[in-house]
Structures are given as structure tokens and as C-alpha cells.
Write an enzyme that holds these catalytic residues in place. Structure first.
Site, PDB file in Angstrom:
ATOM      1  N   ARG A 128       6.702  -1.512   0.850  1.00 38.91           N
ATOM      2  CA  ARG A 128       7.917  -1.295   0.051  1.00 38.91           C
ATOM      3  C   ARG A 128       9.044  -2.272   0.401  1.00 38.91           C
ATOM      4  O   ARG A 128      10.217  -1.948   0.324  1.00 38.91           O
ATOM      5  CB  ARG A 128       8.410   0.160   0.192  1.00 38.91           C
ATOM      6  CG  ARG A 128       7.393   1.199  -0.245  1.00 38.91           C
ATOM      7  CD  ARG A 128       7.028   1.067  -1.723  1.00 38.91           C
ATOM      8  NE  ARG A 128       5.988   2.029  -2.082  1.00 38.91           N
ATOM      9  CZ  ARG A 128       4.686   1.764  -2.100  1.00 38.91           C
ATOM     10  NH1 ARG A 128       4.267   0.541  -1.774  1.00 38.91           N
ATOM     11  NH2 ARG A 128       3.807   2.671  -2.458  1.00 38.91           N
ATOM     12  N   SER A 132       9.572   8.352  -6.280  1.00 35.71           N
ATOM     13  CA  SER A 132       9.422   8.909  -4.931  1.00 35.71           C
ATOM     14  C   SER A 132      10.701   8.684  -4.140  1.00 35.71           C
ATOM     15  O   SER A 132      11.186   7.560  -4.037  1.00 35.71           O
ATOM     16  CB  SER A 132       8.250   8.249  -4.197  1.00 35.71           C
ATOM     17  OG  SER A 132       7.042   8.534  -4.849  1.00 35.71           O
ATOM     18  N   GLU A 157      13.248   5.871   0.175  1.00 38.14           N
ATOM     19  CA  GLU A 157      12.742   4.733  -0.590  1.00 38.14           C
ATOM     20  C   GLU A 157      13.770   4.351  -1.648  1.00 38.14           C
ATOM     21  O   GLU A 157      13.916   3.188  -2.015  1.00 38.14           O
ATOM     22  CB  GLU A 157      11.410   5.096  -1.248  1.00 38.14           C
ATOM     23  CG  GLU A 157      10.775   3.968  -2.010  1.00 38.14           C
ATOM     24  CD  GLU A 157       9.366   4.270  -2.475  1.00 38.14           C
ATOM     25  OE1 GLU A 157       9.022   3.900  -3.598  1.00 38.14           O
ATOM     26  OE2 GLU A 157       8.614   4.924  -1.712  1.00 38.14           O
TER      27      GLU A 157
END
Length: 291
Positions: free
Chosen positions: A164, A214, A284
Site C-alpha cells: 500500500r 478498507s 489505510e
């Protein structure tokens, strides 16, 4: 740039998938690399803070909004082409559209991304992934505009991809075009795989509600949603922000949540999961703006 794409005091709740957030001082929506470069140079010349967004997913804009100039790239759609095993796409295209285009051209490898809610530029920025795949596996080349309006092209190995993460989270450079390298495949097999992933998402994720995707990164050795569920936090709410009862890894907006509501839920989830499991959850979702 036409005046209708330069929006003063624009509520960011209209431009993010969370549907929360106060106003940007100025929101600019360029359609070309030239327009983007000129907008960046104008902001710099006026010594204004600069924030660049993709499609508005994976971000939480705080209730006080964002100072300075916000440039949103989801109108950047001048290029979507195929040559041999490569797809060339402007950064404003939604991942779903790029995956569908790849399928039409019998190219496989991007199916994992077909349901990720965001633009291809934002997906490179975050090294987005799902179902065992991530953008670092398929990105071949990226074109950017830097914080002074200059244009640069990078090969994939220079992009600093990890979980990520890409180098663009550290640099003032903004993705404007992406080239993917895929493999030749069978259209029907590719479409079937995309349909399978879509059905899984519909069954397991709260796609019918406003969210940023998410909310938390996957901690090493765990799944964030499982930890949150095991802590008994499914359905935990503050105002209209709630830990989804469908998938505990998502914080959702039930209709009239504020960013403060969302933050209250995030912080309580982090506190309780650490208290019960000793694991610190990192968001995130990017948190932008002022309270």
C-alpha cells in the site's frame, strides 16, 4: 481552463466516496496534462498549499475542509489505448473501466482490480491491491507532473512499491498516465474471473454504503477486519459513522456522518483492538484537511 472546472469554497463531501468533508478553498478539475501543469504552477506562484486527489476514494477530508488549492484528477481521461500486451491509460480512468478495456483486448492480469473503487492514478499512488494481486505486479511505466509543473516518466522499478505504498506518498509528484504490462488471455476466462471477484465483493463488502474502502492496513500476521470483529466492534457507531455489520474492516457513513464521527469510530477501534490484541492498526485511509 473553463470556469465550471474551477470551484471556490467547494464542499468536498461532493467529491469523496465517504461523502463527508468541509470545503476546499478552491477545487480545480483539469482534463489534460497541460491544464494540470498550469494549475500547479499557478498555485505555487501564489504560495498556496496544494493537495492532489484521484477519484476521492481512500481519503477522509476533515470537517474544516482543505486550505489552498485541491486538484482532483478524475477528469483526466484523454488516453485509453492498447498496444500489444500494454494498456496506456490517463490517471482519471476508474480501475473498473481499465479492467473492462483490458478484457475487451483479451489481456489478463488486472482482474484483481476490477472492483477497487478508485482511479488508476490513485491505485498507483497507494499500490492498491486485492485477491492476491496489486498494482506493482502490472505497472510498467508511469508519467507524472511534479510540484513545479514539470513532466517526468518513470519505469516501474523506480517507483518504490511496497504494501500500500509507492514513492509518490513521499514526493510532490502526481501520476497523470499509467502504462500496464499484461498477458494475453481468453476474453471469456478473463470476464468470468472479473465476475467472480465482483460477486465476492458484493457478498462481503458494504458497497451499498458510503465509505473510503478498507479503513485499515493489514497488520503483519493478521487481518484488520477479523481483529475488529473479534473485539466485538461490528456495528459500533458514533453519530452516523459505523463499523460495518457486513465487514468489520470498513467504517461506513450511514447517511449524515461528519468526519469527526468517522474519526471517533477509527480511534475507538484502534484503542480497543490494541487493548484486547496488542496490535496497533494503521489507517489505510488518508486523512486530509483541518478539523
Amino acid at each position: 481552463m473553463p470556469a465550471e472546472r474551477i470551484l471556490p469554497d467547494e464542499p468536498m463531501c461532493r467529491h469523496t466516496t465517504f461523502a463527508v468533508g468541509g470545503p476546499a478553498d478552491v477545487l480545480v478539475q483539469p482534463k489534460s496534462v497541460k491544464e494540470l501543469s498550469l494549475a500547479i504552477r499557478a498555485a505555487r506562484a501564489a504560495s498556496l498549499p496544494l493537495t492532489v486527489l484521484g477519484g476521492g476514494s481512500n481519503v477522509l477530508v476533515l470537517d474544516g475542509g482543505i486550505r489552498g488549492v485541491v486538484i482532483q484528477l478524475n477528469e483526466m481521461k484523454r488516453v485509453l489505448s492498447c498496444h500489444d500486451d500494454k494498456i496506456h491509460a490517463a490517471s482519471g480512468y476508474m480501475l473498473a473501466d481499465v479492467c473492462d478495456f483490458a478484457c475487451q483486448n483479451a489481456l489478463t492480469g488486472a482482474e484483481f482490480a476490477c472492483g477497487i473503487p478508485g482511479t488508476i492514478g490513485g491505485a498507483v499512488f497507494m499500490n492498491a491491491g486485492a485477491y492476491g494481486g496489486e498494482m506493482s505486479n502490472i505497472v510498467f511505466r508511469v508519467r507524472t507532473v511534479n510540484g513545479h509543473g514539470g513532466v517526468t516518466t518513470y519505469e516501474a522499478e523506480k517507483l518504490g512499491f511496497s504494501y500500500r505504498t509507492s514513492m509518490f506518498q513521499r514526493l510532490q509528484e502526481f501520476v497523470v498516465e499509467v502504462e500496464l504490462r499484461l498477458q494475453y488471455g481468453d476474453k471469456e476466462v478473463i470476464r468470468a474471473k472479473m465476475n467472480e471477484f465482483t460477486e465476492k465483493r458484493l457478498a462481503k463488502q458494504p458497497l451499498e454504503m458510503h465509505s473510503a474502502g478498507s479503513t485499515f492496513k493489514r497488520p503483519p500476521g493478521y487481518f484488520a477486519g477479523t481483529l475488529i470483529d473479534q473485539t466485538g466492534l461490528k456495528g459500533f457507531s458514533h453519530g452516523d459513522a459505523e463499523v460495518s455489520t457486513k465487514h468489520a474492516g470498513f467504517v461506513v457513513n450511514r447517511g449524515n456522518a461528519t468526519a469527526a464521527d468517522v474519526l471517533a469510530v477509527i480511534h475507538e477501534v484502534q484503542r480497543r483492538v490494541h487493548e484486547v490484541h496488542g496490535v496497533r492498526l494503521e489507517t489505510e485511509v488518508r486523512i486530509l484537511g483541518v478539523p
